[in-house]
Design an enzyme around this catalytic site. Sequence first.
Site, PDB file in Angstrom:
ATOM      1  N   ASN A  39       1.791  59.888  43.989  1.00 22.42           N
ATOM      2  CA  ASN A  39       1.890  58.479  43.565  1.00 22.42           C
ATOM      3  C   ASN A  39       2.721  57.687  44.569  1.00 22.42           C
ATOM      4  OD1 ASN A  39       1.731  60.275  41.016  1.00 22.42           O
ATOM      5  ND2 ASN A  39       1.015  58.289  40.326  1.00 22.42           N
ATOM      6  N   GLU A  40       3.813  58.302  45.021  1.00 18.55           N
ATOM      7  CA  GLU A  40       4.720  57.637  45.964  1.00 18.55           C
ATOM      8  C   GLU A  40       3.990  57.312  47.266  1.00 18.55           C
ATOM      9  OE1 GLU A  40       8.539  59.477  46.276  1.00 18.55           O
ATOM     10  OE2 GLU A  40       8.910  58.768  48.301  1.00 18.55           O
ATOM     11  N   ARG A  41       3.206  58.269  47.733  1.00 20.01           N
ATOM     12  CA  ARG A  41       2.534  58.061  49.022  1.00 20.01           C
ATOM     13  C   ARG A  41       1.415  57.038  48.903  1.00 20.01           C
ATOM     14  NH1 ARG A  41       3.633  64.454  50.332  1.00 20.01           N
ATOM     15  NH2 ARG A  41       5.828  64.010  50.785  1.00 20.01           N
TER      16      ARG A  41
ATOM     17  N   GLN B 251       4.273  63.958  41.774  1.00 15.93           N
ATOM     18  CA  GLN B 251       4.875  62.612  41.773  1.00 15.93           C
ATOM     19  C   GLN B 251       4.859  62.009  43.183  1.00 15.93           C
ATOM     20  OE1 GLN B 251       8.107  60.974  38.923  1.00 15.93           O
ATOM     21  NE2 GLN B 251       9.257  62.013  40.498  1.00 15.93           N
TER      22      GLN B 251
ATOM     23  N   ALA C 288       2.879  53.501  48.696  1.00 14.41           N
ATOM     24  CA  ALA C 288       3.311  53.068  50.033  1.00 14.41           C
ATOM     25  C   ALA C 288       2.107  52.559  50.818  1.00 14.41           C
ATOM     26  CB  ALA C 288       3.981  54.228  50.766  1.00 14.41           C
TER      27      ALA C 288
END
Length: 383
Positions: free
Chosen positions: A242-244, A239, A247
Amino acid sequence: MLTFTEEHEMFRTTVRDVVRNEIDPHCDEWEHTGDFPAHQLFKRLGDLGLIGVEYDAEMGGGAADHVYTMILGEEMGRCASLGVAMAFAVQTDMATPSLHEFGSPELKEQFLRPAIAGDMVTSVAVSEPDAGSDVAALRTRAVRDGDEWVINGSKMWITNGTQADWLCLLCRTSDEGGYRGMSQIVVPTSTPGFTVSRKLDKLGMRASDTAELVFEDVRVPVANTIGEIGRGFQQQMSQFQNERMIASYQMVGAIELALERTAAYLQERQAFGAPLAANQYLQYELADVAADLDMLRHHNWAAVAKYQRGEDMTREATVAKLKAARIARRMADLAVQFHGGMGYVEENWPARFFRDTRLWSIGGGADEVMLRTLARMNGILPG
Ligand SMILES: Cc1cc2nc3c(=O)[nH]c(=O)nc-3n(C[C@H](O)[C@H](O)[C@H](O)COP(=O)(O)OP(=O)(O)OC[C@H]3O[C@@H](n4cnc5c(N)ncnc54)[C@H](O)[C@@H]3O)c2cc1C
């Protein structure tokens, strides 16, 4: 090289318009109050099909390709408040990917569908007062009691934390130490024993609410576990990719807009009998950021292509997060500097941009954590 279709470009226009016409006009007020009406805004964005653009159509998602996610990120990055953009990214790319990928059909029906529709606001709850960079140090624990988990502990720095309807919680579910024995659990915030103990007053991202959360004998069904019990850390690592990437996508849009606006200001502002833009030094500094931006954008495209092929993209996400944050910080510093006093006052955008961009070298894994991962991948760090 990615191929952009007419549909992709139409999607870009839709997002750009909604940011400009429906979000930007409220950002000053939300920055001032320290939060934004997440339910109202996410409902609107959900109605426009901007949440879960890649998620299954039967869940209400868009079943679209990852290029749409990149475009969504780039355009949200042009928002007047990067705090609002970040809070929205929590909903789309930080709190829901695990549930989409690993959740049971019942759990998705109950929590993912309303999140995609914008009827529920979500948070991802990983960090703790004593466990930020070192995720394996987290101590929040769920103990099984029949068909229920009983959760105790606390979480820190949780975006959307004062408004969320449910959390994607990472906690310990066994006595195994380190990276083992953790699970991801959906925790509805209406559950007795859950409290928001503190709303944090931050340097930047001020329109986004960030909270400390406490769990005291919070009981949720074991069926709320996302995926396999004991695989939470591994699922969260996935997960995090996806977050990185989101960003990095947002930073492309943010840097691009800051470049455009700074260049325009330098054309207008006169000093020493000519526009400031006539100074080669200023031109070259911005040109250098433009070169970095090209590299970042192309790196993101390569990452998107790899994502679409279903390949592991840990390295790409790590490089993207590290570089996006650093280029954004450099752009922010130049924007303030080249606006002079006008860059240092709240009434102009560079001040907020400077504060907001500072977060991305800390949140979602600090620069040093990205470097640690890369050092390991390059055989520089043992183990
Ligand atoms: C505005 C904001 C929003 C956030 N939103 C969320 C959220 O929604 N959900 C969530 O779970 N978390 C969230 N976070 C937490 C964020 O992910 C952490 O702050 C981040 O992972 C760093 O952890 P820490 O703050 O505990 O810093 P620490 O782990 O204490 O590290 C402090 C500093 O030490 C250095 N450092 C750390 N490890 C190493 C190393 N191995 N080598 C060298 N240097 C190192 C880095 O410079 C780092 O910044 C948010 C944070 C902020 C500020």
